[in-house]
Structures are given as structure tokens and as C-alpha cells.
Design a protein around this motif. Sequence first.
Motif, PDB file in Angstrom:
ATOM      1  N   TYR A  34       0.843  -1.187   0.000  1.00  0.00           N
ATOM      2  CA  TYR A  34       0.000   0.000   0.000  1.00  0.00           C
ATOM      3  C   TYR A  34       0.878   1.237   0.000  1.00  0.00           C
ATOM      4  O   TYR A  34       2.083   1.163   0.045  1.00  0.00           O
ATOM      5  CB  TYR A  34      -0.988  -0.011   1.180  1.00  0.00           C
ATOM      6  CG  TYR A  34      -0.362  -0.111   2.548  1.00  0.00           C
ATOM      7  CD1 TYR A  34      -0.017   1.022   3.256  1.00  0.00           C
ATOM      8  CD2 TYR A  34      -0.136  -1.342   3.141  1.00  0.00           C
ATOM      9  CE1 TYR A  34       0.548   0.939   4.509  1.00  0.00           C
ATOM     10  CE2 TYR A  34       0.412  -1.442   4.392  1.00  0.00           C
ATOM     11  CZ  TYR A  34       0.756  -0.293   5.082  1.00  0.00           C
ATOM     12  OH  TYR A  34       1.310  -0.383   6.322  1.00  0.00           O
ATOM     13  N   GLY A  35       0.245   2.377  -0.073  1.00  0.00           N
ATOM     14  CA  GLY A  35       0.969   3.640  -0.159  1.00  0.00           C
ATOM     15  C   GLY A  35       0.424   4.413  -1.338  1.00  0.00           C
ATOM     16  O   GLY A  35      -0.779   4.472  -1.556  1.00  0.00           O
ATOM     17  N   THR A  60      15.396  -2.135   7.137  1.00  0.00           N
ATOM     18  CA  THR A  60      15.648  -0.720   6.861  1.00  0.00           C
ATOM     19  C   THR A  60      16.038  -0.454   5.413  1.00  0.00           C
ATOM     20  O   THR A  60      16.280   0.688   5.046  1.00  0.00           O
ATOM     21  CB  THR A  60      16.760  -0.194   7.781  1.00  0.00           C
ATOM     22  OG1 THR A  60      17.934  -0.984   7.587  1.00  0.00           O
ATOM     23  CG2 THR A  60      16.328  -0.250   9.231  1.00  0.00           C
ATOM     24  N   ASN A  62      15.591  -0.635   1.093  1.00  0.00           N
ATOM     25  CA  ASN A  62      14.596  -0.663   0.027  1.00  0.00           C
ATOM     26  C   ASN A  62      14.572  -2.065  -0.564  1.00  0.00           C
ATOM     27  O   ASN A  62      15.608  -2.659  -0.835  1.00  0.00           O
ATOM     28  CB  ASN A  62      14.931   0.346  -1.070  1.00  0.00           C
ATOM     29  CG  ASN A  62      14.689   1.762  -0.624  1.00  0.00           C
ATOM     30  OD1 ASN A  62      14.002   2.008   0.360  1.00  0.00           O
ATOM     31  ND2 ASN A  62      15.257   2.705  -1.337  1.00  0.00           N
ATOM     32  N   VAL A  74       9.734  -0.941  -2.349  1.00  0.00           N
ATOM     33  CA  VAL A  74       8.963  -0.866  -1.108  1.00  0.00           C
ATOM     34  C   VAL A  74       9.905  -0.959   0.089  1.00  0.00           C
ATOM     35  O   VAL A  74      11.085  -1.293  -0.046  1.00  0.00           O
ATOM     36  CB  VAL A  74       7.917  -1.999  -1.033  1.00  0.00           C
ATOM     37  CG1 VAL A  74       6.894  -1.880  -2.134  1.00  0.00           C
ATOM     38  CG2 VAL A  74       8.579  -3.359  -1.064  1.00  0.00           C
ATOM     39  N   VAL A  75       9.360  -0.662   1.262  1.00  0.00           N
ATOM     40  CA  VAL A  75      10.024  -0.949   2.533  1.00  0.00           C
ATOM     41  C   VAL A  75       9.044  -1.764   3.366  1.00  0.00           C
ATOM     42  O   VAL A  75       7.832  -1.667   3.184  1.00  0.00           O
ATOM     43  CB  VAL A  75      10.459   0.319   3.294  1.00  0.00           C
ATOM     44  CG1 VAL A  75      11.568   1.049   2.573  1.00  0.00           C
ATOM     45  CG2 VAL A  75       9.290   1.234   3.547  1.00  0.00           C
ATOM     46  N   ILE A  76       9.572  -2.539   4.275  1.00  0.00           N
ATOM     47  CA  ILE A  76       8.711  -3.369   5.109  1.00  0.00           C
ATOM     48  C   ILE A  76       8.138  -2.497   6.232  1.00  0.00           C
ATOM     49  O   ILE A  76       8.845  -1.730   6.859  1.00  0.00           O
ATOM     50  CB  ILE A  76       9.485  -4.586   5.646  1.00  0.00           C
ATOM     51  CG1 ILE A  76       8.541  -5.581   6.282  1.00  0.00           C
ATOM     52  CG2 ILE A  76      10.556  -4.183   6.610  1.00  0.00           C
ATOM     53  CD1 ILE A  76       9.166  -6.930   6.527  1.00  0.00           C
ATOM     54  N   LYS A  77       6.842  -2.568   6.408  1.00  0.00           N
ATOM     55  CA  LYS A  77       6.158  -1.790   7.436  1.00  0.00           C
ATOM     56  C   LYS A  77       5.830  -2.651   8.649  1.00  0.00           C
ATOM     57  O   LYS A  77       6.025  -2.221   9.781  1.00  0.00           O
ATOM     58  CB  LYS A  77       4.878  -1.191   6.845  1.00  0.00           C
ATOM     59  CG  LYS A  77       4.081  -0.351   7.790  1.00  0.00           C
ATOM     60  CD  LYS A  77       4.786   0.932   8.112  1.00  0.00           C
ATOM     61  CE  LYS A  77       3.884   1.821   8.953  1.00  0.00           C
ATOM     62  NZ  LYS A  77       4.526   3.051   9.298  1.00  0.00           N
ATOM     63  N   ALA A  78       5.320  -3.846   8.421  1.00  0.00           N
ATOM     64  CA  ALA A  78       4.953  -4.729   9.528  1.00  0.00           C
ATOM     65  C   ALA A  78       5.154  -6.173   9.109  1.00  0.00           C
ATOM     66  O   ALA A  78       4.976  -6.527   7.943  1.00  0.00           O
ATOM     67  CB  ALA A  78       3.510  -4.499   9.934  1.00  0.00           C
ATOM     68  N   ASP A  92       3.376  -6.551   5.579  1.00  0.00           N
ATOM     69  CA  ASP A  92       2.887  -5.302   5.019  1.00  0.00           C
ATOM     70  C   ASP A  92       4.058  -4.534   4.437  1.00  0.00           C
ATOM     71  O   ASP A  92       5.069  -4.330   5.111  1.00  0.00           O
ATOM     72  CB  ASP A  92       2.228  -4.428   6.099  1.00  0.00           C
ATOM     73  CG  ASP A  92       0.926  -4.988   6.607  1.00  0.00           C
ATOM     74  OD1 ASP A  92       0.447  -5.994   6.048  1.00  0.00           O
ATOM     75  OD2 ASP A  92       0.384  -4.429   7.569  1.00  0.00           O
ATOM     76  N   PHE A  93       3.918  -4.134   3.178  1.00  0.00           N
ATOM     77  CA  PHE A  93       4.931  -3.322   2.510  1.00  0.00           C
ATOM     78  C   PHE A  93       4.336  -1.954   2.178  1.00  0.00           C
ATOM     79  O   PHE A  93       3.154  -1.856   1.877  1.00  0.00           O
ATOM     80  CB  PHE A  93       5.383  -3.972   1.191  1.00  0.00           C
ATOM     81  CG  PHE A  93       6.095  -5.283   1.362  1.00  0.00           C
ATOM     82  CD1 PHE A  93       7.401  -5.325   1.812  1.00  0.00           C
ATOM     83  CD2 PHE A  93       5.470  -6.472   1.054  1.00  0.00           C
ATOM     84  CE1 PHE A  93       8.057  -6.532   1.949  1.00  0.00           C
ATOM     85  CE2 PHE A  93       6.115  -7.691   1.177  1.00  0.00           C
ATOM     86  CZ  PHE A  93       7.414  -7.718   1.628  1.00  0.00           C
ATOM     87  N   VAL A  94       5.167  -0.912   2.217  1.00  0.00           N
ATOM     88  CA  VAL A  94       4.749   0.433   1.843  1.00  0.00           C
ATOM     89  C   VAL A  94       5.628   0.873   0.676  1.00  0.00           C
ATOM     90  O   VAL A  94       6.853   0.723   0.707  1.00  0.00           O
ATOM     91  CB  VAL A  94       4.917   1.425   3.025  1.00  0.00           C
ATOM     92  CG1 VAL A  94       4.559   2.829   2.605  1.00  0.00           C
ATOM     93  CG2 VAL A  94       4.079   0.989   4.192  1.00  0.00           C
TER      94      VAL A  94
END
Length: 96
Positions: A34-35, A60, A62, A74-78, A92-94
Motif C-alpha cells: 500500500y501507499g 531498513t 529498500n 517498497v520498505v517493510i512496514k509490519a 505489510d509493505f509500503v
Amino acid sequence: MSFTLNAVVRSTDLQGKGASRRLRKENLIPAIVYGKGEPVAIAVKNNELVRALEEDTFFTSNITLALEGGNETVVIKALQRHPSKGVPLHVDFVRV
């Protein structure tokens, strides 16, 4: 360090609790991106994700998701893990 994960887009019939359980039996981990733009439900390969999680910089850095329609940065969010086994259940990726 750069990370690349292969991912497949999940259709609407492959979403939900039962479908996620079936995906995990097929060695796939359900995830969402998402994002900027519309959210996309995806699935990543379990062995690739576990191998990447062994690196401390994975959280941390990309990450490049290789999707059917192209690549997403993306970066990992959760990250959700099983409480006793420690295996990943959902990611979850942003978008960057």
C-alpha cells in the motif's frame, strides 16, 4: 545491500483467512503493498522471505518486489509471526 523478492498478485478469491491458510500450505506468505496508489494483495515465497529476514538490514533497506506488471520499490512496514513457531504469517509493505 539490496533485496529482491519474487511476488504474485492475489485475486479477490484468494483473499481472506481460509485462502491465506491455503497459500501458506503452498509455501507462499500473504502480503499487501500500500501507499501511493491502490493497495495490492500479493503473495511472496516463504523461503525467499525467510532468507531475507536473516539479514538485519532487511528491515531498513529498500526492497524490490518483482511483480508480473513490473517492479515495485517498497520498505517493510509490519511483519506478523506465529507466536510460538516464529514463522512469518503476513507482511505489510509500503511503496517508497
